[in-house]
Scaffold this active site. Structure first.
Site, mmCIF file in Angstrom:
data_model
loop_
_atom_site.group_PDB
_atom_site.id
_atom_site.type_symbol
_atom_site.label_atom_id
_atom_site.label_comp_id
_atom_site.label_asym_id
_atom_site.label_seq_id
_atom_site.Cartn_x
_atom_site.Cartn_y
_atom_site.Cartn_z
ATOM 1 C CE1 TYR A 26 -38.144 -68.117 -2.292
ATOM 2 C CE2 TYR A 26 -39.288 -67.333 -0.325
ATOM 3 C CZ TYR A 26 -38.761 -67.097 -1.573
ATOM 4 O OH TYR A 26 -38.830 -65.847 -2.133
ATOM 5 C CG ASP A 90 -20.476 -53.770 -11.744
ATOM 6 O OD1 ASP A 90 -20.963 -54.154 -12.823
ATOM 7 O OD2 ASP A 90 -20.557 -52.596 -11.342
ATOM 8 C CG HIS A 103 -33.514 -67.280 -8.876
ATOM 9 N ND1 HIS A 103 -33.155 -66.380 -7.897
ATOM 10 C CD2 HIS A 103 -32.920 -66.871 -10.009
ATOM 11 C CE1 HIS A 103 -32.389 -65.449 -8.431
ATOM 12 N NE2 HIS A 103 -32.220 -65.727 -9.711
ATOM 13 C CB SER A 105 -39.653 -69.288 -6.144
ATOM 14 O OG SER A 105 -38.959 -68.060 -6.342
ATOM 15 N NE ARG A 114 -40.770 -62.153 -5.725
ATOM 16 C CZ ARG A 114 -40.195 -61.806 -4.567
ATOM 17 N NH1 ARG A 114 -38.887 -61.850 -4.438
ATOM 18 N NH2 ARG A 114 -40.924 -61.403 -3.539
HETATM 19 O O1 CA2 Z 1 -36.528 -68.120 -5.553
HETATM 20 C C1 CA2 Z 1 -35.458 -67.736 -5.089
HETATM 21 O O2 CA2 Z 1 -34.539 -68.493 -4.786
HETATM 22 C C2 CA2 Z 1 -35.244 -66.239 -4.806
HETATM 23 O O3 CA2 Z 1 -33.897 -65.918 -5.168
HETATM 24 C C3 CA2 Z 1 -35.463 -66.031 -3.329
HETATM 25 C C4 CA2 Z 1 -35.407 -64.556 -2.910
HETATM 26 C C5 CA2 Z 1 -36.324 -63.712 -3.787
HETATM 27 O O4 CA2 Z 1 -36.155 -62.337 -3.463
HETATM 28 C C6 CA2 Z 1 -36.025 -63.909 -5.262
HETATM 29 O O5 CA2 Z 1 -36.927 -63.138 -6.011
HETATM 30 C C7 CA2 Z 1 -36.167 -65.370 -5.637
HETATM 31 C C8 CA2 Z 1 -35.848 -64.398 -1.461
HETATM 32 C C9 CA2 Z 1 -35.013 -65.156 -0.496
HETATM 33 C C10 CA2 Z 1 -35.718 -65.144 0.812
HETATM 34 O O6 CA2 Z 1 -35.639 -66.441 1.335
HETATM 35 C C11 CA2 Z 1 -36.545 -66.793 2.286
HETATM 36 C C12 CA2 Z 1 -36.548 -68.110 2.633
HETATM 37 C C13 CA2 Z 1 -37.435 -68.567 3.554
HETATM 38 C C14 CA2 Z 1 -38.307 -67.700 4.138
HETATM 39 C C15 CA2 Z 1 -38.282 -66.371 3.812
HETATM 40 C C16 CA2 Z 1 -37.401 -65.900 2.879
#
Ligand code: CA2
Length: 152
Positions: A26, A90, A103, A105, A114
């Site tokens: 991230y 919704d 997103h 990632s 995902r």
């Molecule tokens: O890639 C993305 O932005 C996601 O939406 C991030 C979500 C994940 O569940 C999606 O599949 C993709 C996770 C967010 C968690 O964010 C964190 C950030 C830093 C450290 C740990 C978690």
């Protein structure tokens, strides 16, 4: 009535941890950096940003409902709710505002679970895998959609 020059930026569960964990996925930038980038990008087009992050689904739904009437569109990274939440989808459909799903990632190159998003088919803009810079792309593309609606 004229279109409000305001966007709602929604970040879902765990995105408050940006910049503190998993930088290899991230990046190193924080949620505050994300919100500042979105606000700067929007400002270049004369838009303001209302930003919310919550780890609670109902809080996110309330913010989305409240955007009706006060915002011209919604930029959302639903976090893990992307892959699980019919109620979030919704709510986005119900307010009938243009939505940009972002997103950080590349969700298509990670685990199989995902790859499915409950939000995708109610979003007019999709940005994946551009890192935090993807929020700027999402704001730009959402404003282009809003401008197109105003013309039509
Ligand atoms: O890639 C993305 O932005 C996601 O939406 C991030 C979500 C994940 O569940 C999606 O599949 C993709 C996770 C967010 C968690 O964010 C964190 C950030 C830093 C450290 C740990 C978690």
């Amino acid at each position: 009535m004229s279109t409000p020059r305001r966007l709602l930026l929604v970040n879902g569960p765990n995105l408050n941890l940006l910049g503190t964990r998993e930088p290899e996925i991230y990046g190193a930038q924080t949620l505050a950096d994300v919100e500042a980038l979105a606000a700067q990008t929007a400002a270049t087009h004369g838009f303001e940003i209302d930003a919310i992050q919550s780890n609670h689904e109902g809080v996110l739904l309330d913010a989305i409902h409240a955007a009706r009437g006060s915002c011209a569109g919604i930029v959302i990274n639903p976090g893990g709710l992307t892959h699980t939440s019919v109620v979030l989808r919704d709510a986005l459909a119900a307010v009938n505002l243009p939505v940009a799903e972002v997103h950080i990632s590349n969700v298509h190159e990670r685990e199989e679970f995902r790859r499915h998003s409950y939000v995708s088919d109610v979003a007019a803009v999709h940005v994946v895998g551009e890192g935090v810079q993807g929020y700027a792309t999402a704001v730009e593309r959402l404003i282009a959609v809003i401008a197109g609606q105003a013309e039509g």
